[in-house]
Design an enzyme around this catalytic site. Structure first.
Site, PDB file in Angstrom:
ATOM      1  N   LYS A 139      10.486  -4.992   9.375  1.00  0.00           N
ATOM      2  CA  LYS A 139       9.657  -5.379   8.257  1.00  0.00           C
ATOM      3  C   LYS A 139       8.675  -4.421   8.878  1.00  0.00           C
ATOM      4  O   LYS A 139       8.191  -4.372   9.910  1.00  0.00           O
ATOM      5  CB  LYS A 139       9.033  -6.046   8.007  1.00  0.00           C
ATOM      6  N   GLN A 180       0.408  -1.111   0.186  1.00  0.00           N
ATOM      7  CA  GLN A 180       0.281  -0.060   0.093  1.00  0.00           C
ATOM      8  C   GLN A 180       1.028   1.068  -0.122  1.00  0.00           C
ATOM      9  O   GLN A 180       0.683   2.319  -0.794  1.00  0.00           O
ATOM     10  CB  GLN A 180      -1.033  -0.254   0.916  1.00  0.00           C
ATOM     11  N   ARG A 217       7.117  -8.988 -10.750  1.00  0.00           N
ATOM     12  CA  ARG A 217       7.953 -10.306 -10.313  1.00  0.00           C
ATOM     13  C   ARG A 217       7.237 -10.757 -11.368  1.00  0.00           C
ATOM     14  O   ARG A 217       5.835 -11.519 -11.690  1.00  0.00           O
ATOM     15  CB  ARG A 217       7.690 -11.094  -8.769  1.00  0.00           C
ATOM     16  N   GLU A 269       0.700  -1.443   8.392  1.00  0.00           N
ATOM     17  CA  GLU A 269      -0.086  -0.200   8.757  1.00  0.00           C
ATOM     18  C   GLU A 269       0.239   0.086   9.970  1.00  0.00           C
ATOM     19  O   GLU A 269       0.262   1.487  11.110  1.00  0.00           O
ATOM     20  CB  GLU A 269      -1.111   0.333   8.320  1.00  0.00           C
ATOM     21  N   GLY A 289      -8.793  20.539  19.612  1.00  0.00           N
ATOM     22  CA  GLY A 289      -8.361  22.333  19.686  1.00  0.00           C
ATOM     23  C   GLY A 289      -8.706  23.019  20.815  1.00  0.00           C
ATOM     24  O   GLY A 289      -9.414  22.125  22.501  1.00  0.00           O
ATOM     25  N   GLY A 290      -8.755  24.317  20.797  1.00  0.00           N
ATOM     26  CA  GLY A 290      -9.472  25.095  21.776  1.00  0.00           C
ATOM     27  C   GLY A 290     -11.329  25.156  22.557  1.00  0.00           C
ATOM     28  O   GLY A 290     -10.913  25.601  22.838  1.00  0.00           O
ATOM     29  N   ASN A 306       9.175   0.557  -1.610  1.00  0.00           N
ATOM     30  CA  ASN A 306       9.421   0.019  -0.202  1.00  0.00           C
ATOM     31  C   ASN A 306       8.983  -1.715  -0.218  1.00  0.00           C
ATOM     32  O   ASN A 306       8.754  -1.879   0.662  1.00  0.00           O
ATOM     33  CB  ASN A 306       8.105   0.795  -0.537  1.00  0.00           C
ATOM     34  N   PHE A 307      11.005  -2.200  -0.404  1.00  0.00           N
ATOM     35  CA  PHE A 307      11.003  -3.279  -0.087  1.00  0.00           C
ATOM     36  C   PHE A 307      11.478  -3.042   1.239  1.00  0.00           C
ATOM     37  O   PHE A 307      11.717  -2.240   2.266  1.00  0.00           O
ATOM     38  CB  PHE A 307      12.202  -4.157  -0.982  1.00  0.00           C
ATOM     39  N   ALA A 308      11.306  -4.764   1.809  1.00  0.00           N
ATOM     40  CA  ALA A 308      12.404  -3.968   3.293  1.00  0.00           C
ATOM     41  C   ALA A 308      13.600  -3.968   3.292  1.00  0.00           C
ATOM     42  O   ALA A 308      14.201  -4.273   2.011  1.00  0.00           O
ATOM     43  CB  ALA A 308      11.934  -5.711   3.630  1.00  0.00           C
ATOM     44  N   ASP A 352       0.459   4.074   5.933  1.00  0.00           N
ATOM     45  CA  ASP A 352       1.053   3.380   4.329  1.00  0.00           C
ATOM     46  C   ASP A 352       0.233   5.239   3.643  1.00  0.00           C
ATOM     47  O   ASP A 352       1.338   5.197   3.351  1.00  0.00           O
ATOM     48  CB  ASP A 352       0.241   2.330   3.985  1.00  0.00           C
TER      49      ASP A 352
HETATM   50  N1  CAO Z   1      12.220  -9.681  -9.165  1.00  0.00           N
HETATM   51  C1  CAO Z   1      12.986 -10.574  -8.238  1.00  0.00           C
HETATM   52  N2  CAO Z   1      12.597 -10.511  -7.166  1.00  0.00           N
HETATM   53  C2  CAO Z   1      11.785  -9.179  -6.222  1.00  0.00           C
HETATM   54  C3  CAO Z   1      10.828  -8.291  -7.247  1.00  0.00           C
HETATM   55  C4  CAO Z   1      11.397  -8.817  -8.876  1.00  0.00           C
HETATM   56  N3  CAO Z   1      10.818  -7.993  -9.567  1.00  0.00           N
HETATM   57  N4  CAO Z   1      10.724  -7.709  -6.925  1.00  0.00           N
HETATM   58  C5  CAO Z   1      10.404  -8.428  -5.671  1.00  0.00           C
HETATM   59  N5  CAO Z   1      11.506  -8.748  -4.991  1.00  0.00           N
HETATM   60  C6  CAO Z   1      12.159 -10.112  -4.211  1.00  0.00           C
HETATM   61  C7  CAO Z   1      13.415  -8.894  -3.642  1.00  0.00           C
HETATM   62  O1  CAO Z   1      13.990  -8.499  -3.607  1.00  0.00           O
HETATM   63  C8  CAO Z   1      13.198 -10.001  -2.177  1.00  0.00           C
HETATM   64  O2  CAO Z   1      13.721 -10.854  -2.082  1.00  0.00           O
HETATM   65  P1  CAO Z   1      15.348 -10.928  -0.565  1.00  0.00           P
HETATM   66  O3  CAO Z   1      14.206 -10.797   0.420  1.00  0.00           O
HETATM   67  O4  CAO Z   1      15.900 -11.653  -0.714  1.00  0.00           O
HETATM   68  O5  CAO Z   1      16.190  -9.652  -0.265  1.00  0.00           O
HETATM   69  C9  CAO Z   1      11.104 -10.688  -2.021  1.00  0.00           C
HETATM   70  O6  CAO Z   1      11.305 -10.393  -2.981  1.00  0.00           O
HETATM   71  C10 CAO Z   1      10.304  -9.786  -0.523  1.00  0.00           C
HETATM   72  O7  CAO Z   1      10.345  -8.299  -1.027  1.00  0.00           O
HETATM   73  P2  CAO Z   1       9.810  -8.273   0.737  1.00  0.00           P
HETATM   74  O8  CAO Z   1      11.452  -8.386   1.753  1.00  0.00           O
HETATM   75  O9  CAO Z   1      10.167  -6.655   0.897  1.00  0.00           O
HETATM   76  O10 CAO Z   1       8.274  -8.285   0.729  1.00  0.00           O
HETATM   77  P3  CAO Z   1       7.875  -9.377   2.107  1.00  0.00           P
HETATM   78  O11 CAO Z   1       6.860  -9.605   1.620  1.00  0.00           O
HETATM   79  O12 CAO Z   1       8.363  -9.564   2.008  1.00  0.00           O
HETATM   80  O13 CAO Z   1       7.980  -8.242   2.643  1.00  0.00           O
HETATM   81  C11 CAO Z   1       6.861  -5.574   3.562  1.00  0.00           C
HETATM   82  C12 CAO Z   1       6.618  -7.221   2.627  1.00  0.00           C
HETATM   83  C13 CAO Z   1       5.321  -4.845   3.108  1.00  0.00           C
HETATM   84  C14 CAO Z   1       6.813  -6.216   5.298  1.00  0.00           C
HETATM   85  C15 CAO Z   1       8.404  -5.325   3.320  1.00  0.00           C
HETATM   86  O14 CAO Z   1       8.394  -4.924   2.104  1.00  0.00           O
HETATM   87  C16 CAO Z   1       8.526  -3.667   3.980  1.00  0.00           C
HETATM   88  O15 CAO Z   1       8.691  -3.763   5.241  1.00  0.00           O
HETATM   89  N6  CAO Z   1       8.473  -1.940   3.364  1.00  0.00           N
HETATM   90  C17 CAO Z   1       9.063  -1.175   4.126  1.00  0.00           C
HETATM   91  C18 CAO Z   1       7.876  -0.597   4.980  1.00  0.00           C
HETATM   92  C19 CAO Z   1       6.413  -0.657   3.856  1.00  0.00           C
HETATM   93  O16 CAO Z   1       6.811   0.247   3.092  1.00  0.00           O
HETATM   94  N7  CAO Z   1       5.589  -1.430   4.888  1.00  0.00           N
HETATM   95  C20 CAO Z   1       4.622  -0.958   4.316  1.00  0.00           C
HETATM   96  C21 CAO Z   1       3.864  -1.917   3.557  1.00  0.00           C
HETATM   97  S1  CAO Z   1       1.893  -0.961   2.964  1.00  0.00           S
HETATM   98  O17 CAO Z   1       1.241  -2.147   4.626  1.00  0.00           O
END
Ligand code: CAO
Length: 415
Positions: free
Chosen positions: A135, A16, A37, A138, A246-247, A95-97, A167
């Site tokens: 990680k 999100q 992906r 929201e 507020g006030g 916004n990857f991990a 988010d």
């Molecule tokens: N090709 C190949 N690999 C890909 C890819 C692509 N096009 N797109 C993503 N990937 C891979 C990533 O590189 C990652 O791989 P590694 O773990 O080996 O590095 C993997 O997919 C998973 O990505 P992720 O760790 O970001 O995803 P997740 O589902 O485990 O976590 C989330 C999701 C949201 C918790 C995490 O991305 C995060 O903390 N993001 C930052 C904060 C954020 O935006 N949070 C709000 C999200 S909305 O509620």
């Protein structure tokens, strides 16, 4: 003319927070190329599905006006295409991990080397510090950013709010950072790193609660109803129920039909300047001048009883009648509107804030359009892309790959 026309966004966002940011940029006319992906795509395509095998509303409502390209950025053939995308685009948003893009081999240093003009924008749960590798979703952001500790009733547990301030709120902050960096680039010629942490974004939206934290050192927070009730304050900003903050004291009051309708309530503010009008409509004209009632300060210790009396009146009217009676008297109030009522409100349809969108697989659905209106750059909401719908178009037209090169990338499983 679309305000961000000509700006290319390399959109690596998912779920999100990131997608709300790039959707805003797309609504303002940027060409948003969403990288997903192969075979999998953004996880939200399949989450909370209401219709089998069709992109969920979660996905469609967050990814309007974008193009989708599938690309495996972990394969060498995919990396080569990704590099071309970095060379071509103005902004990379993700916004990857934490560390995911670095693990793919694309650190900020490497990205700058490929394209010194690119802006690299990220959302993470936390900024640098003890939690930077976590990680975050929201509600974690709401809890760690000060919202949950200040939401709810004093004698109940902390509460999360339905507004997605962690988010969508951080998505908004990031979009602001991106356009600021784009503006700066017009003079510097260089891109820069833009980061927005969800904890920071929530805290920014809870600014007034940090204000109250500091005021506590100098005495009770008189506008909190707990002060009027004589309940001592603790060390931290407390939860304030439905106090206005507020006030001007305010509270949520029952309206006609509240016994059966969970949304038959109104927010009512006893603004000092119109105290006389409040007394008149609720049938307590004697309160206008009565000792202990005439000034806001005097009324503080009676505010709960005053709202009880106002509620006796609001319970005799429906929430829209309260609004109709109070507004001409300059008494600020607002009916509690349900999602059903909002989706049916004609004025929101007329301004494009609620739009009906047609999708080839799911048919018609409602979405929230661009809430920010530009006089010369209207936002036209276009449906979200199917997974990989624009892969050939982006590889061919945007990156200039030949038919053979596209075929080779496909047979290598890179797209
Ligand atoms: N090709 C190949 N690999 C890909 C890819 C692509 N096009 N797109 C993503 N990937 C891979 C990533 O590189 C990652 O791989 P590694 O773990 O080996 O590095 C993997 O997919 C998973 O990505 P992720 O760790 O970001 O995803 P997740 O589902 O485990 O976590 C989330 C999701 C949201 C918790 C995490 O991305 C995060 O903390 N993001 C930052 C904060 C954020 O935006 N949070 C709000 C999200 S909305 O509620």
């Amino acid at each position: 003319m679309e305000a961000l026309k000509g700006i290319k966004i390399l959109d690596m966002t998912h779920v999100q927070s990131g997608p709300t940011c790039t959707q805003l940029l797309a609504w303002f006319g940027a060409d948003v190329i969403k990288v997903e992906r192969p075979g999998v795509g953004d996880a939200t395509r399949g989450q909370l599905r209401d219709i089998p095998d069709v992109d969920s509303l979660y996905f469609t409502m967050l990814n309007h006006n974008k193009r989708s390209v599938t690309l495996n950025t972990k394969k060498d053939e995919g990396k080569a295409i990704f590099i071309k995308l970095i060379e071509t685009c103005d902004v990379l948003v993700e916004n990857f991990a934490p560390g995911a893009l670095d693990r793919m081999g694309f650190s900020w240093e490497r990205i700058q080397e490929i394209n010194p003009r690119i802006i690299y924008a990220s959302i993470k749960g936390f900024g640098p510090g003890p939690y930077e590798d976590c990680k975050v979703y929201e509600n974690v952001a709401q809890c760690t950013g000060g919202s949950a500790s200040t939401t709810g009733f004093r004698d109940g547990p902390p509460l999360v709010t339905g507004a997605q301030i962690g988010d969508s709120g951080t998505g908004l902050h990031l979009a602001f950072g991106i356009v600021t960096a784009l503006f700066h680039r017009t003079t510097s010629g260089k891109g820069q790193r833009v980061t927005a942490a969800m904890q920071d974004g929530v805290l920014n939206l809870c600014r007034v609660k940090l204000r109250d934290q500091q005021r506590l050192a100098h005495g009770p927070l008189n506008e909190y109803s707990q002060a009027g009730q004589g309940i001592p304050f603790g060390e931290a900003t407390p939860r304030a129920g439905n106090d206005s903050g507020g006030g001007q004291p305010g509270w949520i009051l029952k309206c006609k039909g509240w016994e059966n309708d969970p949304d038959a309530y109104v927010y009512f503010i006893t603004q000092a300047a119109v105290w006389g009008n409040v007394c008149d409509i609720i049938g307590k004209p004697e309160w206008k001048e009565a000792p202990g009632y005439a000034t806001p300060a005097e009324r503080l210790d009676k505010i709960s009883a005053i709202f009880d009396a106002i509620e006796e009146w609001t319970k005799t009217k429906d929430k829209f009648e309260v609004m109709e009676i109070c507004n001409p008297l300059n008494i600020p109030c607002g009916p509690i509107l349900s999602m059903k009522e909002l989706s049916e409100q004609q004025s929101l349809r007329d301004t494009g804030t609620i739009v009906e969108v047609d999708h080839p697989e799911r048919g018609k659905y409602l979405s929230v359009g661009n809430p920010v209106k530009l006089s010369d750059s209207p936002s036209d909401v276009k449906r979200s892309p199917l997974l990989g719908e624009h892969t050939d178009e982006i590889l061919g037209e945007v990156l200039g790959l030949s038919t053979e090169e596209i075929k080779a990338a496909k047979s290598a499983g890179a797209v």
